[in-house]
Design a protein around this motif. Structure first.
Motif, short mmCIF file in Angstrom:
data_model
loop_
_atom_site.label_atom_id
_atom_site.label_comp_id
_atom_site.label_asym_id
_atom_site.label_seq_id
_atom_site.Cartn_x
_atom_site.Cartn_y
_atom_site.Cartn_z
N PRO A 40 0.83 -1.21 0.00
CA PRO A 40 0.00 0.00 0.00
C PRO A 40 0.86 1.27 0.00
O PRO A 40 1.99 1.25 0.50
CB PRO A 40 -0.78 -0.10 1.32
N ASN A 41 0.31 2.34 -0.54
CA ASN A 41 0.98 3.63 -0.50
C ASN A 41 0.53 4.36 0.77
O ASN A 41 -0.52 4.97 0.80
CB ASN A 41 0.63 4.42 -1.77
N TYR A 42 1.35 4.27 1.81
CA TYR A 42 0.97 4.86 3.10
C TYR A 42 1.07 6.38 3.09
O TYR A 42 0.45 7.04 3.92
CB TYR A 42 1.82 4.26 4.23
N THR A 43 1.85 6.90 2.16
CA THR A 43 1.89 8.36 2.02
C THR A 43 0.52 8.85 1.59
O THR A 43 -0.06 9.77 2.18
CB THR A 43 2.95 8.76 0.97
N ALA A 44 -0.02 8.20 0.57
CA ALA A 44 -1.35 8.57 0.09
C ALA A 44 -2.40 8.31 1.16
O ALA A 44 -3.31 9.12 1.36
CB ALA A 44 -1.67 7.79 -1.18
N TRP A 45 -2.27 7.19 1.85
CA TRP A 45 -3.25 6.85 2.91
C TRP A 45 -3.23 7.92 4.00
O TRP A 45 -4.28 8.40 4.42
CB TRP A 45 -2.92 5.47 3.49
N GLY A 46 -2.03 8.31 4.43
CA GLY A 46 -1.91 9.31 5.49
C GLY A 46 -2.48 10.65 5.07
O GLY A 46 -3.16 11.31 5.85
N PHE A 47 -2.23 11.03 3.81
CA PHE A 47 -2.74 12.31 3.32
C PHE A 47 -4.27 12.31 3.25
O PHE A 47 -4.90 13.36 3.31
CB PHE A 47 -2.18 12.62 1.92
N SER A 48 -4.86 11.13 3.11
CA SER A 48 -6.31 11.06 2.93
C SER A 48 -7.07 11.16 4.26
O SER A 48 -8.29 11.20 4.27
CB SER A 48 -6.69 9.77 2.22
C1 LIG Z 1 2.17 7.59 -3.11
O1 LIG Z 1 1.25 8.65 -3.00
C2 LIG Z 1 1.86 9.92 -2.98
C3 LIG Z 1 0.78 10.96 -2.67
O2 LIG Z 1 -0.32 10.79 -3.48
C4 LIG Z 1 2.55 10.15 -4.32
O3 LIG Z 1 3.17 11.42 -4.32
C5 LIG Z 1 3.58 9.06 -4.53
O4 LIG Z 1 4.15 9.20 -5.81
C6 LIG Z 1 2.95 7.68 -4.39
N1 LIG Z 1 4.02 6.69 -4.42
C7 LIG Z 1 3.98 5.63 -5.19
C8 LIG Z 1 5.12 4.69 -5.06
O5 LIG Z 1 3.05 5.41 -5.96
#
Ligand SMILES: *[C@@H]1O[C@H](CO)[C@@H](O)[C@H](O)[C@H]1NC(C)=O
Length: 124
Positions: A40-48
């Motif tokens: 999972p993309n935890y960066t995206a999850w955290g931002f959401s």
């Molecule tokens: C994960 O999500 C972030 C924020 O939406 C984005 O900037 C990043 O490129 C994503 N990373 C991957 C590996 O998809």
């Protein structure tokens, strides 16, 4: 193993539910049904999410993983050498007690670089 919960357990659950509702604390399970794994993309999850002071963050994971809370620099570089805290019990909860960012990574080999990293921006 009892088949039904005791009265005392039910009372305790009721108290917890009552008082969590009063402070409106929310318990976030990191990655929801995926849990804390590679993928999972935890960066995206955290931002959401909108993490609020008093909420909880719960990491559920298998024995091959861990959860380290780290400083921002170590989050950015995936440095696991001096975590603020480290746990590999399989379920780790953090109470988000103050506003500001909290940084979490997996402390196992290069899994942080594979995406097991999360920043939780906590607001009031
Ligand atoms: C994960 O999500 C972030 C924020 O939406 C984005 O900037 C990043 O490129 C994503 N990373 C991957 C590996 O998809």
């Amino acid at each position: 193993m009892g088949r039904s919960w005791s009265g005392a357990t039910m009372a305790a659950v009721a108290v917890v539910m009552c008082c969590m509702a009063v402070v409106e604390a929310y318990v976030y399970t990191v990655g929801e049904s995926y849990g804390w794994v590679v993928g999972p993309n935890y960066t995206a999850w955290g931002f959401s999410k909108s993490f609020k002071v008093g909420d909880y963050l719960v990491f559920d994971y298998s024995s091959e993983y861990s959860v380290d809370e780290v400083f921002e620099n170590d989050y950015n570089t995936c440095n696991v050498d001096h975590p603020i805290s480290s746990d590999k019990s399989g379920s780790t909860a953090f109470n988000l007690v103050a506003p500001g960012p909290r940084y979490f990574i997996c402390g196992v080999s290069d899994l942080c670089k594979k995406g097991m990293k999360l920043v939780a921006n906590v607001t009031t």
